[in-house]
Enzyme design. Structure first.
Site, PDB file in Angstrom:
ATOM      1  CG  ASN A  12      -1.690   1.255   1.440  1.00  0.00           C
ATOM      2  OD1 ASN A  12      -1.783   2.073   0.518  1.00  0.00           O
ATOM      3  ND2 ASN A  12      -2.267   1.437   2.622  1.00  0.00           N
ATOM      4  CE  LYS A  14       0.070   3.241   4.836  1.00  0.00           C
ATOM      5  NZ  LYS A  14       0.240   3.334   6.275  1.00  0.00           N
ATOM      6  CG  HIS A  99      -5.590   1.835   5.463  1.00  0.00           C
ATOM      7  ND1 HIS A  99      -5.090   2.802   6.299  1.00  0.00           N
ATOM      8  CD2 HIS A  99      -4.585   0.955   5.242  1.00  0.00           C
ATOM      9  CE1 HIS A  99      -3.821   2.512   6.572  1.00  0.00           C
ATOM     10  NE2 HIS A  99      -3.496   1.394   5.942  1.00  0.00           N
ATOM     11  CD  GLU A 101      -2.549   5.517   6.894  1.00  0.00           C
ATOM     12  OE1 GLU A 101      -2.592   5.597   5.651  1.00  0.00           O
ATOM     13  OE2 GLU A 101      -1.596   4.998   7.507  1.00  0.00           O
ATOM     14  CD  GLU A 169      -2.929  -2.464   7.381  1.00  0.00           C
ATOM     15  OE1 GLU A 169      -1.812  -2.629   6.900  1.00  0.00           O
ATOM     16  OE2 GLU A 169      -3.653  -1.494   7.101  1.00  0.00           O
ATOM     17  N   GLY A 175       3.146   2.550  10.727  1.00  0.00           N
ATOM     18  CA  GLY A 175       4.063   3.679  10.554  1.00  0.00           C
ATOM     19  C   GLY A 175       4.812   4.049  11.817  1.00  0.00           C
ATOM     20  CB  SER A 211       6.000  -1.547  11.698  1.00  0.00           C
ATOM     21  OG  SER A 211       5.614  -0.216  12.002  1.00  0.00           O
TER      22      SER A 211
END
Ligand code: 13P
Length: 249
Positions: A12, A14, A99, A101, A169, A175, A211
């Site tokens: 991904n 992003k 996701h 985010e 996730e 991140g 990560s």
């Protein structure tokens, strides 16, 4: 809908790689990543770079493309949005849905995620449904409840869950450089597998994300219920993503 062969190694990107740098990525990645069967490699570029990715891939059909987000309608007055059908026309076979985010920064609710999953399936694409708890949830001992609720809303909405992929996730691992331990990942995957099995869908692939790096990919993949990886930062670089893909060979 056919279930993708596992392991699934997904990147991904992003909001990274415009069309020009997408071409450069694939030129390098395809040199590093040899043709291989028995695994599924998927790259999720920004939607604006899908066409560039498709043309850079040329005949390399062993690498699939996906879109990072879609609207739940197929067309209409939704400025700035794209539909699953449109993403399919630009080369996507997969779509990330829910996701963290999107959930956290763009206020996507469970109901939106469920609607998007249905839209992706209707368009003939494979939804990769993302679930995961925050650090606060984990510390409060409700990680399992949160993930069960998030997945449950999707399973309630779709007629047939056999065409989906699930990505676990944990938000606190995205991140941050902090990966869930292989045991923690396995424990949550086992719980997700049990939830899927109660609906008769035990074969749905369950990916881990958060990560993932070349150094930890093989250990995570060695867990019995980790069917693949969803890689963020480390997928933007062709060398590190190729190394992660090789760990799944
Ligand atoms: P990182 O690998 O950068 O932690 O991101 C994970 C992720 O969000 C993939 O969708």
């Amino acid at each position: 809908m056919t279930t993708p062969p596992t392991p699934v190694l997904a990147g991904n990107w992003k909001m990274n790689h415009d069309p020009a740098s997408t071409r450069v990525f694939f030129e390098r990645f395809l040199r590093l990543h040899g043709l291989r069967t028995g695994a599924t490699v998927i790259v999720f570029p920004p939607a604006i770079s899908l066409e560039a990715a498709r043309s850079a891939l040329g005949e390399r059909r062993d690498v699939q493309l996906g879109v990072q987000n879609v609207h739940w309608e197929s067309s209409g007055a939704f400025t700035g949005e794209i539909s699953a059908h449109m993403a399919g026309g630009a080369g996507a076979r997969y779509a990330l849905v829910g996701h963290s985010e999107r959930r956290q920064l763009f206020s996507e609710a469970d109901a939106d995620v469920a609607r998007k999953t249905c839209a992706v399936l209707t368009a003939g694409l494979i939804p990769v449904v993302c679930v995961g708890e925050t650090l606060e949830d984990r510390r409060a001992g409700r990680a399992n409840d949160v993930v069960t609720r998030q997945l449950g809303r999707v399973l309630d909405a779709v007629r047939d869950a056999s065409g989906i992929v699930v990505a676990y996730e944990p938000v606190w691992a995205i991140g941050t450089g902090e990966t869930a331990s292989p045991e923690d990942a396995q424990a949550m995957h086992d719980s997700i597998r049990t939830q899927l099995a109660s609906g008769g869908k035990a074969t749905v692939p369950i990916l881990y994300g958060g990560s993932v790096k070349p150094e930890n990919a093989a250990t995570l993949l060695a867990q019995p219920d980790v069917d693949g990886l969803l890689v963020g930062g480390a997928s933007v670089d062709p060398q590190s993503f190729a190394t992660i893909c090789a760990a799944g060979a």
